[in-house]
Design a protein around this motif. Structure first.
Motif, mmCIF file in Angstrom:
data_model
loop_
_atom_site.group_PDB
_atom_site.id
_atom_site.type_symbol
_atom_site.label_atom_id
_atom_site.label_comp_id
_atom_site.label_asym_id
_atom_site.label_seq_id
_atom_site.Cartn_x
_atom_site.Cartn_y
_atom_site.Cartn_z
ATOM 1 N N HIS A 1 1.260 10.098 -1.484
ATOM 2 C CA HIS A 1 2.457 9.355 -1.900
ATOM 3 C C HIS A 1 2.908 8.346 -0.844
ATOM 4 O O HIS A 1 3.753 7.499 -1.121
ATOM 5 C CB HIS A 1 3.623 10.323 -2.162
ATOM 6 N N MET A 2 2.377 8.458 0.357
ATOM 7 C CA MET A 2 2.885 7.665 1.473
ATOM 8 C C MET A 2 2.660 6.164 1.270
ATOM 9 O O MET A 2 1.606 5.722 0.825
ATOM 10 C CB MET A 2 2.212 8.091 2.784
ATOM 11 N N LYS A 3 3.700 5.373 1.596
ATOM 12 C CA LYS A 3 3.609 3.920 1.579
ATOM 13 C C LYS A 3 3.895 3.396 2.984
ATOM 14 O O LYS A 3 4.746 3.945 3.701
ATOM 15 C CB LYS A 3 4.633 3.315 0.614
ATOM 16 N N ILE A 4 3.207 2.315 3.353
ATOM 17 C CA ILE A 4 3.380 1.714 4.678
ATOM 18 C C ILE A 4 3.717 0.234 4.501
ATOM 19 O O ILE A 4 3.027 -0.490 3.775
ATOM 20 C CB ILE A 4 2.103 1.857 5.532
ATOM 21 N N ILE B 1 3.565 -6.232 2.985
ATOM 22 C CA ILE B 1 3.743 -7.101 4.147
ATOM 23 C C ILE B 1 4.720 -8.207 3.773
ATOM 24 O O ILE B 1 4.534 -8.891 2.763
ATOM 25 C CB ILE B 1 2.401 -7.745 4.576
ATOM 26 N N PHE B 2 5.784 -8.357 4.579
ATOM 27 C CA PHE B 2 6.691 -9.495 4.398
ATOM 28 C C PHE B 2 7.173 -9.948 5.766
ATOM 29 O O PHE B 2 6.987 -9.259 6.767
ATOM 30 C CB PHE B 2 7.855 -9.166 3.447
ATOM 31 N N GLY B 3 7.789 -11.142 5.825
ATOM 32 C CA GLY B 3 8.093 -11.749 7.118
ATOM 33 C C GLY B 3 9.565 -11.779 7.460
ATOM 34 O O GLY B 3 10.353 -10.938 7.002
ATOM 35 N N GLU C 1 -0.639 -1.959 -7.894
ATOM 36 C CA GLU C 1 -1.679 -1.304 -7.097
ATOM 37 C C GLU C 1 -2.106 -2.269 -5.994
ATOM 38 O O GLU C 1 -2.075 -3.483 -6.178
ATOM 39 C CB GLU C 1 -2.884 -0.969 -7.978
ATOM 40 N N GLY C 2 -2.518 -1.739 -4.875
ATOM 41 C CA GLY C 2 -3.027 -2.587 -3.799
ATOM 42 C C GLY C 2 -1.927 -3.190 -2.946
ATOM 43 O O GLY C 2 -0.740 -2.946 -3.142
ATOM 44 N N MET C 3 -2.343 -3.997 -1.988
ATOM 45 C CA MET C 3 -1.438 -4.558 -0.984
ATOM 46 C C MET C 3 -0.570 -5.673 -1.568
ATOM 47 O O MET C 3 -1.068 -6.576 -2.240
ATOM 48 C CB MET C 3 -2.287 -5.102 0.177
ATOM 49 N N VAL C 4 0.743 -5.585 -1.308
ATOM 50 C CA VAL C 4 1.685 -6.643 -1.705
ATOM 51 C C VAL C 4 2.002 -7.486 -0.470
ATOM 52 O O VAL C 4 2.467 -6.950 0.541
ATOM 53 C CB VAL C 4 2.984 -6.049 -2.295
#
Length: 471
Positions: A105-108, A134-136, A154-157
């Protein structure tokens, strides 16, 4: 059906907070407990303030904030001032990957200054594919919206903006301290010092509307805050880009009128923009703290020019002398870089001369760190062994003059804002004088957040031991 495209930005983000709350609640049902989140901050006060905004939104949508990185959601708010700051983040990501393998369940999430570098994004996409979001620095106000994207995709945002002129007010903030708070008065920087990456990752200067700043501070004071710190990369240039220009000194005068606010701090001040008007306002203020952080960086005019600091050694000394003359009890602290490209022993002699003449109360002394992407990174670097030798000379001089400056208050009674139970001795509390010097004295948790009178009994280098006295 709600049309989010027609909402103002603040309302849009509250709409997404409501939506994210549903996703977090559903996750909680699956886990059989409240989902946990850990926010780790790297870097400056600006980053710390950004993290308070992230935590405010996370709490609102239903996360439990914990210190343990083995959490359901981990956010690194990154710094990129030095290359080794990037390496620290990469090292920590390896640890998180181990946690994530055990917790499906972990999100990074990664955000902050480091994420504004295209080379970093490419490296994360290629080598750290387990990162989810990932955001700035420019779109932190979109965090609730990005949270929804995290649950829906799904996958990297990845959502990085190159720049923005947008400032979004009235989003949730969870403060670290109940009695003091940082306040962003502006974002970005226009100075382009040759060693610094900040203008490239934080964007150009943009000032908040003074009415919004005053309204936010009034709300904080109503909530128990007695000390605020006005934050900006260069607060002295505040207000220049507003439709109705206002100087930083004028803003301070408005802030001072707020009833219930006891102390005003600010950082950072660029020497080239510090006005006589500001000195005059500080001189007559009852609330502005007697502490001015005035980065020198180097005492050599030759090196200052190479750094693109836009003042000379003589101009800096003249400014410091004026401050000392007008406000004799003002503590002046500084930043110094040793080992900048092209620096010689003679250049360091010039820096030491400034330290002795200004007599800083403290100085943050750094060995120059080559920062990829800045003009200084392409200049001829100074050999490491020479840098270390000169750094030790500078540090020794700083320590000598600072001890002398700090000790001049011994035996006096001063106002101290109590900040916490002492880390090393629970029978003591730790507070801060107006001039930013720490004081340790007997007390308990009931004093935290209060201004009390303390007798400064013994100076121990950079702090005092004392005892409380009745006013």
């Amino acid at each position: 059906m709600t049309n989010v495209t027609q909402m103002n930005e603040t309302d849009r983000q509250y709409y997404f907070m409501e939506k994210a709350s549903g996703y977090v609640a559903k996750l909680g049902e699956e886990l059989g407990r409240k989902p946990t989140c850990c926010v780790t901050t790297f870097g400056c006060q600006m980053n710390a303030r950004d993290s308070e905004k992230l935590v405010g939104i996370l709490e609102k949508v239903g996360y439990e904030i914990i210190e343990d990185e083995n959490a359901d959601f981990v956010i690194y708010n990154t710094c990129t001032v030095r290359d080794n700051a990037n390496q620290r983040v990469y090292g920590r990501l390896g640890v998180l990957n181990g946690y994530k393998r055990k917790n499906p369940h972990m999100k990074i999430a990664l955000c902050g200054c480091m994420m504004q570098e295209p080379s970093v994004i490419e490296k994360i996409k290629n080598s750290y594919r387990f990162v989810d979001l990932i955001f700035g620095t420019h779109n932190i106000f979109k965090f609730a919206e990005l949270l929804c994207s995290l649950f829906e995709n799904e996958g990297m945002v990845i959502d990085i903006w190159k720049d923005t002129d947008k400032i979004v007010e009235d989003l949730p903030v969870e403060r670290k301290y109940s009695f003091k708070s940082g306040i962003n008065i502006m974002f970005g920087c226009n100075n382009f010092c040759s060693y610094c990456i900040v203008p490239y990752v934080r964007g150009r200067e943009r000032s908040r509307n003074p009415k919004d700043i005053i309204r936010e501070i009034e709300g904080l004071v109503a909530d128990g805050v007695v000390e605020i710190m006005l934050l900006g990369q260069n607060v002295n240039s505040y207000g220049k880009n507003l439709e109705e220009p206002i100087t930083f000194a004028q803003l301070l005068q408005e802030v001072e009128k707020i009833e219930g606010l006891e102390r005003i701090r600010f950082m950072t001040s660029h020497p080239k923009d510090l006005s006589d008007e500001l000195i005059e306002v500080m001189k007559h203020s009852k609330k502005i703290c007697r502490h001015l952080h005035l980065p020198l960086q180097s005492g050599s005019t030759k090196i200052l020019k190479a750094m693109n600091r836009r003042y000379t050694k003589e101009q800096y000394l003249e400014l410091a002398e004026k401050i000392r003359k007008e406000i004799p009890d003002m503590a002046i602290t500084t930043d110094i870089i040793v080992g900048f490209p092209g620096e010689t022993k003679e250049d360091v002699d010039e820096t030491i001369d400034v330290i002795r003449r200004v007599k800083y109360d403290n100085a943050f002394t750094f060995i120059y760190s080559k920062r990829t992407g800045t003009p200084a990174a392409t200049m001829e670097q100074v050999p490491e062994e020479l840098v270390k030798e000169q750094f030790d000379r500078v540090l020794k001089t700083v320590q000598e003059t600072a001890r002398e400056q700090v000790s001049r208050y011994q035996g006096q009674i001063c106002d101290v804002l109590v900040e916490e139970i002492n880390e090393n001795d629970s029978s003591l509390v730790t507070g801060r004088m107006s001039n930013n010097t720490l004081v340790h004295f007997p007390g308990d948790a009931s004093l935290v957040g209060k201004l009390v009178n303390v007798s400064l009994d013994g100076c121990h280098g950079f702090y005092y031991m004392g005892h409380m006295v009745q006013s």
